[in-house]
Design a protein around this motif. Structure first.
Motif, PDB file in Angstrom:
ATOM      1  N   ASP A 154      -1.375  11.460  11.148  1.00 37.68           N
ATOM      2  CA  ASP A 154      -0.714  11.764  12.699  1.00 37.68           C
ATOM      3  C   ASP A 154       0.299  12.997  11.832  1.00 37.68           C
ATOM      4  N   LEU A 155       0.884  13.132  10.394  1.00 45.79           N
ATOM      5  CA  LEU A 155       1.491  14.090  10.524  1.00 45.79           C
ATOM      6  C   LEU A 155       0.825  15.352   9.704  1.00 45.79           C
ATOM      7  N   ALA A 156      -0.117  14.780   9.482  1.00 43.25           N
ATOM      8  CA  ALA A 156      -0.839  16.569   9.026  1.00 43.25           C
ATOM      9  C   ALA A 156      -1.595  16.785  10.355  1.00 43.25           C
ATOM     10  N   ASP A 157      -1.732  16.389  11.489  1.00 43.44           N
ATOM     11  CA  ASP A 157      -2.281  17.387  13.179  1.00 43.44           C
ATOM     12  C   ASP A 157      -1.434  17.276  13.966  1.00 43.44           C
ATOM     13  N   ASN A 158      -0.264  16.591  14.092  1.00 40.76           N
ATOM     14  CA  ASN A 158       0.388  16.510  15.030  1.00 40.76           C
ATOM     15  C   ASN A 158       2.062  16.824  14.822  1.00 40.76           C
ATOM     16  N   TRP A 159       2.128  17.297  13.634  1.00 35.70           N
ATOM     17  CA  TRP A 159       3.434  17.810  12.907  1.00 35.70           C
ATOM     18  C   TRP A 159       3.598  18.712  12.728  1.00 35.70           C
ATOM     19  N   LEU A 160       2.575  18.521  11.358  1.00 32.46           N
ATOM     20  CA  LEU A 160       2.120  19.919  10.293  1.00 32.46           C
ATOM     21  C   LEU A 160       1.459  20.737  10.713  1.00 32.46           C
ATOM     22  N   ASN A 161       0.720  20.607  11.818  1.00 28.56           N
ATOM     23  CA  ASN A 161      -0.797  21.773  12.186  1.00 28.56           C
ATOM     24  C   ASN A 161      -1.480  22.184  10.623  1.00 28.56           C
ATOM     25  N   LEU A 162      -1.583  20.762   9.659  1.00 28.79           N
ATOM     26  CA  LEU A 162      -2.775  21.285   8.726  1.00 28.79           C
ATOM     27  C   LEU A 162      -4.183  21.423   9.050  1.00 28.79           C
ATOM     28  N   LYS A 163      -5.259  22.296   8.820  1.00 24.80           N
ATOM     29  CA  LYS A 163      -6.061  22.132   9.172  1.00 24.80           C
ATOM     30  C   LYS A 163      -7.321  21.835   8.411  1.00 24.80           C
ATOM     31  N   GLY A 174       0.394  -0.668  -0.135  1.00 24.26           N
ATOM     32  CA  GLY A 174      -0.348   0.334   0.233  1.00 24.26           C
ATOM     33  C   GLY A 174       0.894   0.885  -0.014  1.00 24.26           C
ATOM     34  N   LEU A 175      -0.036   2.225  -0.056  1.00 26.38           N
ATOM     35  CA  LEU A 175       0.916   3.682  -0.365  1.00 26.38           C
ATOM     36  C   LEU A 175      -0.437   4.940   0.085  1.00 26.38           C
ATOM     37  N   ALA A 176       0.358   5.564   0.098  1.00 23.88           N
ATOM     38  CA  ALA A 176      -0.302   7.040   0.947  1.00 23.88           C
ATOM     39  C   ALA A 176       0.807   7.964   0.537  1.00 23.88           C
ATOM     40  N   TRP A 177       0.292   9.564  -0.080  1.00 20.94           N
ATOM     41  CA  TRP A 177       0.323  10.623   0.845  1.00 20.94           C
ATOM     42  C   TRP A 177      -0.247  11.732   0.743  1.00 20.94           C
ATOM     43  N   LEU A 178       0.600  12.695   1.128  1.00 20.87           N
ATOM     44  CA  LEU A 178      -0.255  14.017   1.383  1.00 20.87           C
ATOM     45  C   LEU A 178       0.781  15.188   1.187  1.00 20.87           C
ATOM     46  N   GLU A 179      -0.041  15.465   0.291  1.00 25.39           N
ATOM     47  CA  GLU A 179       0.110  16.489  -0.402  1.00 25.39           C
ATOM     48  C   GLU A 179      -0.222  18.302  -0.304  1.00 25.39           C
ATOM     49  N   CYS A 180       0.637  18.906   0.358  1.00 25.38           N
ATOM     50  CA  CYS A 180       0.666  20.412   1.291  1.00 25.38           C
ATOM     51  C   CYS A 180      -0.274  21.191  -0.244  1.00 25.38           C
ATOM     52  N   ARG A 181      -0.631  21.872   1.011  1.00 27.98           N
ATOM     53  CA  ARG A 181      -0.539  23.222  -0.697  1.00 27.98           C
ATOM     54  C   ARG A 181       0.435  24.174  -0.072  1.00 27.98           C
ATOM     55  N   ILE A 182       1.460  24.926  -1.237  1.00 24.64           N
ATOM     56  CA  ILE A 182       2.496  25.526  -1.094  1.00 24.64           C
ATOM     57  C   ILE A 182       2.006  27.181  -1.056  1.00 24.64           C
ATOM     58  N   ARG A 183       1.127  28.024  -1.336  1.00 22.94           N
ATOM     59  CA  ARG A 183       1.435  28.961  -1.358  1.00 22.94           C
ATOM     60  C   ARG A 183       0.573  29.170  -0.082  1.00 22.94           C
ATOM     61  N   PRO A 184       0.971  30.557   0.438  1.00 24.11           N
ATOM     62  CA  PRO A 184       0.913  30.751   1.855  1.00 24.11           C
ATOM     63  C   PRO A 184      -0.390  30.937   2.617  1.00 24.11           C
ATOM     64  N   ARG A 185      -1.817  31.189   1.359  1.00 25.89           N
ATOM     65  CA  ARG A 185      -3.125  31.321   1.916  1.00 25.89           C
ATOM     66  C   ARG A 185      -4.078  30.175   2.188  1.00 25.89           C
TER      67      ARG A 185
END
Ligand SMILES: CC(C)(COP(=O)(O)OP(=O)(O)OC[C@H]1O[C@@H](n2cnc3c(N)ncnc32)[C@H](O)[C@@H]1OP(=O)(O)O)[C@@H](O)C(=O)NCCC(=O)NCCS
Length: 368
Positions: free
Chosen positions: A114-123, A73-84
């Motif tokens: 876990d990465l999104a919530d606890n390390w990157l603080n994505l909302k 299996g494979l999973a990936w997160l892609e974070c948006r780069i633009r500041p807003r």
């Protein structure tokens, strides 16, 4: 009816991907049952996977799921780069069909969360799922994702255009300033699915406006438009942007991007861009962005720019679906798009931050 749950025999391990995962990931990604539900082609080549593994993009985080020592299996997160919109990440997931319903999708998604919530603080985490993909919809629902609307005919699947569900999961936004009053101005009409704007008719004055492709010499005029606070508010720009960054954007012309300028009295007062999707199974789609200088609002310039972009889309590129996002507190934009046959497909909650407020966006599309 959902198939019987098959118990996994071994321990599931989730870890960052390794270059040695290439063959296993190729076996997952090229499997016809996986191809159907993702947006790559059946003709995927092995080197494409090797390249993808060796060159992570900025903001991309990739995990492999192992069972009994095999990568399945494979999973990936892609974070948006633009500041807003840097509070947004997109979740992508695929498990080899030989190992579906063994909890691997769940374990992989939990690592991403876990990465999104606890390390990157994505909302805001987002996902797109083909209508009818009950496995992915069930999994995302279990993880707290909610459907926000449907993208009509956004993916070409086995000879047909099909719809996708747009989902999101919000976190840490309960106590923030979120302007609900703006939204009530333009409630979606439940009958037509269209925003029922309560505006007075905007008087359109005849304007001597000439529409032509953008030119590098337009840079200074465009800079005036894009750093204007009211334009920043309704787009993804920042008032702090420097003229050199604007010039760079003017000179970069990625393939598939088409741009027009609206000129009155030798000055560029508005611009529109149409970006054709680069993924072959989405090449029937284009994405619109536009801005008019606030001094020229209400004069019909946006309509003229839109005519030029839609002429290009319909009569030269043969696009089927044109899409855009518009803040729910931007009645002028919503009204213009509605006039041009765009319909609201849903609402992206807490989509952007700017001018001191969180704001939702309608996602709208015009299907031909
Ligand atoms: C979606 C996918 C990743 C799920 O992986 P998986 O390892 O089978 O998922 P899990 O075994 O962890 O199951 C998790 C949950 O998904 C749901 N689910 C999985 N298969 C299902 C099915 N066939 N029907 C209904 N729900 C299903 C269930 O809610 C399940 O939880 P439960 O077992 O507690 O009931 C897998 O089906 C896949 O790779 N599909 C092709 C690619 C794809 O659709 N990607 C998703 C894009 S976001």
């Amino acid at each position: 009816m959902s198939p019987r749950k098959i118990q996994s025999q071994g321990e599931i391990i989730v870890r960052p991907v390794l270059p040695t995962d290439a063959a296993a990931i190729y076996a997952i990604a090229a499997n016809p049952q996986v191809v159907r539900f993702t947006d790559h082609l059946p003709g995927l080549e092995y080197t494409e996977i090797e390249d993808w593994l060796s060159e992570p993009k900025d903001g991309q985080y990739r995990f492999a799921g192992e069972i009994d020592g095999s990568t399945v299996g494979l999973a990936w997160l892609e974070c948006r780069i633009r500041p807003r919109i840097s509070h947004i990440g997109d979740l992508n997931l695929m498990v080899h069909p030989g190992h579906w319903r063994q909890g691997i999708g769940t374990s992989l998604s939990q690592a991403v969360l876990d990465l999104a919530d606890n390390w990157l603080n994505l909302k805001r985490l987002q996902a797109e799922v083909l209508v009818g993909n009950e496995a992915a919809l069930g999994l995302l629902e279990k993880l707290g994702f909610e459907a926000e609307g449907i993208h009509s005919q956004s993916l070409f699947v086995d000879g047909r255009f099909q719809d996708e569900v747009h989902l999101s999961r919000l976190r840490g936004l309960d106590d923030v300033n979120h302007d609900e009053t703006a939204k009530t101005m333009i409630d979606i009409d439940p009958q037509s699915g269209s925003p029922s704007t309560q505006l007075q008719d905007i008087k359109v004055e005849p304007a001597q406006v000439h529409i032509r492709p953008l030119d590098p010499d337009d840079s200074a005029d465009l800079y005036d438009i894009f750093r204007h606070r009211q334009v920043c508010r309704t787009t993804l720009q920042l008032p702090s942007q420097e003229s050199s960054a604007n010039l760079k954007r003017m000179r970069d012309l990625p393939s598939g991007l088409h741009r027009f300028a609206a000129v009155t009295q030798d000055r560029v007062v508005g611009t529109i861009s149409l970006k054709q999707h680069h993924i072959p199974r989405r090449a029937h789609m284009g994405r619109l962005g536009m801005a008019v200088h606030p001094d020229s609002w209400g004069k019909g310039i946006g309509s003229r720019l839109m005519e030029a972009a839609l002429d290009l889309a319909d009569n030269w590129l043969d696009l089927k679906r044109i899409e855009l996002d518009v803040n729910t507190d931007n009645p002028a934009g919503i009204r213009l798009y509605k006039k041009c046959d765009f319909a609201v497909e849903g609402v992206k909650r807490f989509h952007t931050y700017g001018d001191g407020r969180w704001v939702d966006s309608y996602f709208m599309a015009r299907i031909r």
